[in-house]
Write an enzyme that holds these catalytic residues in place. Structure first.
Site, mmCIF file in Angstrom:
data_model
loop_
_atom_site.group_PDB
_atom_site.id
_atom_site.type_symbol
_atom_site.label_atom_id
_atom_site.label_comp_id
_atom_site.label_asym_id
_atom_site.label_seq_id
_atom_site.Cartn_x
_atom_site.Cartn_y
_atom_site.Cartn_z
ATOM 1 C CB SER A 164 -0.908 0.022 1.227
ATOM 2 O OG SER A 164 -1.644 1.235 1.244
ATOM 3 N N GLY A 201 0.516 3.460 -3.013
ATOM 4 C CA GLY A 201 0.508 3.989 -4.377
ATOM 5 C C GLY A 201 1.918 4.117 -4.925
ATOM 6 C CE LYS A 211 -3.262 -2.509 -0.117
ATOM 7 N NZ LYS A 211 -3.997 -2.352 -1.280
ATOM 8 C CG HIS A 237 -4.921 -0.946 3.901
ATOM 9 N ND1 HIS A 237 -5.212 -0.394 2.667
ATOM 10 C CD2 HIS A 237 -4.061 -0.070 4.488
ATOM 11 C CE1 HIS A 237 -4.556 0.749 2.523
ATOM 12 N NE2 HIS A 237 -3.848 0.958 3.617
ATOM 13 C CG ASN A 238 -7.419 -1.777 -0.380
ATOM 14 O OD1 ASN A 238 -6.401 -1.549 0.280
ATOM 15 N ND2 ASN A 238 -7.389 -1.921 -1.681
ATOM 16 C CD GLU A 273 -7.627 2.879 -0.059
ATOM 17 O OE1 GLU A 273 -6.524 2.393 0.261
ATOM 18 O OE2 GLU A 273 -8.062 2.836 -1.226
HETATM 19 C C1 6PG Z 1 -3.281 1.253 -1.592
HETATM 20 C C2 6PG Z 1 -4.617 1.313 -2.297
HETATM 21 C C3 6PG Z 1 -4.588 0.654 -3.633
HETATM 22 C C4 6PG Z 1 -5.946 0.633 -4.330
HETATM 23 C C5 6PG Z 1 -6.474 1.978 -4.668
HETATM 24 C C6 6PG Z 1 -7.691 1.974 -5.577
HETATM 25 O O1 6PG Z 1 -3.300 0.737 -0.486
HETATM 26 O O2 6PG Z 1 -2.271 1.719 -2.127
HETATM 27 O O3 6PG Z 1 -5.566 0.671 -1.509
HETATM 28 O O4 6PG Z 1 -4.174 -0.669 -3.449
HETATM 29 O O5 6PG Z 1 -5.785 -0.071 -5.502
HETATM 30 O O6 6PG Z 1 -6.778 2.672 -3.516
HETATM 31 O O7 6PG Z 1 -8.760 1.296 -5.027
HETATM 32 P P1 6PG Z 1 -10.201 1.460 -5.673
HETATM 33 O O8 6PG Z 1 -10.019 1.545 -7.156
HETATM 34 O O9 6PG Z 1 -10.985 0.264 -5.299
HETATM 35 O O10 6PG Z 1 -10.744 2.735 -5.120
#
Ligand code: 6PG
Length: 475
Positions: free
Chosen positions: A135, A137, A189, A192-193, A196
């Protein structure tokens, strides 16, 4: 040994030189480890060559067999390819070039059940397979992500020095740790998302209230979020939110965020979290609401039609601005804690169900830096689980439970204001409902049980007597 003498073999292989892969390769190489990178497409190799000018530690190839010859044995090869069929396709072409004991690390957002399946089928071939969430980006991959590895522990030990060097660091501790067996890494993970999604929804609701309700302009919104980011709300998501309101559109000179279509896309990890939570019967209402609202946002045409049909209240807030801003700040903090509580409760249940043997303190520790949900709050969460590893629910931690309890009046106030102004706030509302449901020793489910027994003879239990009962209702 086709031209690569043993001394020069690379420490690790990396398949998939897209944005994440290239940046991760550069990051690893920055820390003195040599990387063999593979991509099928010439263009990606060229892009990486342009980025890596300063590095002698990265070699590239378009031939998967050569890649395997470039990596020292037993090999460790990281995959950074899109989740789903591409992972299987890469594994299929890679396996004939590997030998027993080699390790494949899938670092995409793979569904944890795919990870279990791959672990099993590769183990039958004598290969080790790890699922590792990554995670942060592009910038995280380049300068230090949070890494969430799971699978065979001996595999982790093999790559531990590389992962620890490449990961983000908080107070000198790397944001990576072995999480547990099987698909533990990808499961963590996924959650985590989910968190998020929840946090992003909560922040967007505060934005809606401040924009539509209070009429704040982009520079004022920037100032509010930047100020909030200075203390307890300090987090990556608040930081980027503050930045977003400064961004001007090149074409019109206006605020860019105002020109972005209000239909949220998603790649599915939030939805997976919700499905999992439903399956394991763990209430994650705020995360559920976040996914639903992304879905709702895509019904733009219907929203426009209904907006013409149904007039609601005037959304303009008429009270004191400073007081409501303080209230929103407190409501957001309380709702964020509740969202982490929901996600962590899911992790705890999954750990039991799938025998991951997760340590929630460790999860909170490696989320403190590098990842999208990194926040000052995670240190408090880590310390909550350190003092009580068996915490049933984050809200039972003295400090964090109090933090929500003392802000509940503000959360109620904001939810009331949102409802009065006709602004949708399912994230904040469900966070409050979760808190209220948790503190209700008696919920109205006695009535639901009576209804079930009435129409379907489903039976019920009593509060005053043990046993299973059925009544001939209405007779
Ligand atoms: C991370 C993010 C990443 C995820 C994007 C897009 O931890 O760097 O979670 O893995 O791919 O946030 O997610 P969505 O397209 O589902 O919004």
């Amino acid at each position: 040994m086709t031209g690569h003498d043993k001394k020069k073999l690379c420490d690790i292989g990396l398949i998939g030189l897209g944005v994440m892969g290239s940046n991760f390769a550069l990051n690893i190489a920055d820390h003195g480890f040599s990387v063999a990178g593979y991509n099928r497409k010439e263009e990606k190799i060229r892009q990486l060559s342009e980025m890596k000018r300063e590095h002698h530690k990265i070699e590239t190839t378009r031939d998967i067999g050569s890649l395997c010859q470039m990596v020292r044995t037993p090999r460790a090869i990281v995959l950074l390819v899109p989740a789903g069929p591409p992972v299987d396709a890469v594994i299929e072409s890679l396996v004939p070039h590997l030998q027993a004991g080699d390790l494949i690390i899938d670092s995409g957002n793979s569904h944890f059940t795919d990870t279990d399946r791959r672990t099993q089928s590769l183990a039958e071939k004598g290969l080790l397979f790890m699922g590792m969430g990554i995670s942060g980006g592009e910038s995280g991959a380049r300068h230090g992500p949070s890494l969430m590895p799971g699978g065979p522990e001996q595999g982790y030990e093999r790559v531990r020095p590389i992962l620890e060097a490449a990961a983000a660091h908080v107070e000198a501790a790397p944001c990576v740790a072995y999480l547990g067996s099987g698909s533990a890494g990808h499961y963590v993970k996924m959650v985590h998302n989910g968190i998020e999604y929840g946090l992003m929804q909560l922040i967007s609701e505060t934005y809606d209230l401040m924009k539509r309700g209070l009429g704040l302009a982009p520079d004022e919104l920037h100032a509010v979020y930047a100020r909030w980011n200075q203390d307890e709300l300090n987090s990556y998501l608040l930081e980027i939110t503050a930045d977003i309101f400064l961004q001007k559109d090149d074409k019109t000179g206006g605020s860019l965020v105002d020109l972005i279509l209000d239909e949220a896309k998603q790649k599915g990890t939030g939805e997976w979290t919700v499905r999992e939570a439903l399956g394991l019967q763990v209430p994650t209402v705020t995360i559920d609401a976040a996914v639903m609202m992304r879905d709702m946002s895509t019904y733009k045409k219907q929203r426009e039609k209904a907006g013409r049909m149904f007039k609601g209240p005037n959304p303009r807030f008429e009270g004191g601005k400073d007081e409501i801003l303080q209230q929103i700040k407190n409501a957001l903090y309380a709702a964020m804690i509740v969202t982490y509580a929901q996600g962590l409760a899911l992790l705890a249940k999954a750990s039991d169900t799938y025998h991951y043997n997760l340590n929630v303190e460790t999860v909170a520790r490696i989320w403190r830096g590098g990842c999208i949900i990194r926040a000052a709050l995670l240190e408090a969460i880590r310390s909550a689980y350190k003092s009580n590893p068996d915490l049933d629910n984050l809200l039972f931690d003295g400090h964090l439970g109090q933090a929500v309890a003392t802000r509940q009046a503000d959360l109620r106030g904001v939810v009331r204001t949102g409802a009065a102004l006709g602004l949708p706030m399912p994230g904040l509302m469900t966070a409050l409902a979760y808190f209220d449901a948790l503190r209700s020793s008696r919920l109205p489910d006695n009535l639901i049980m009576a209804q079930r027994d009435y129409f379907g003879a489903h039976t019920y239990e009593r509060v005053d007597e043990a046993g299973i009962f059925h009544t001939q209702w209405g007779k």
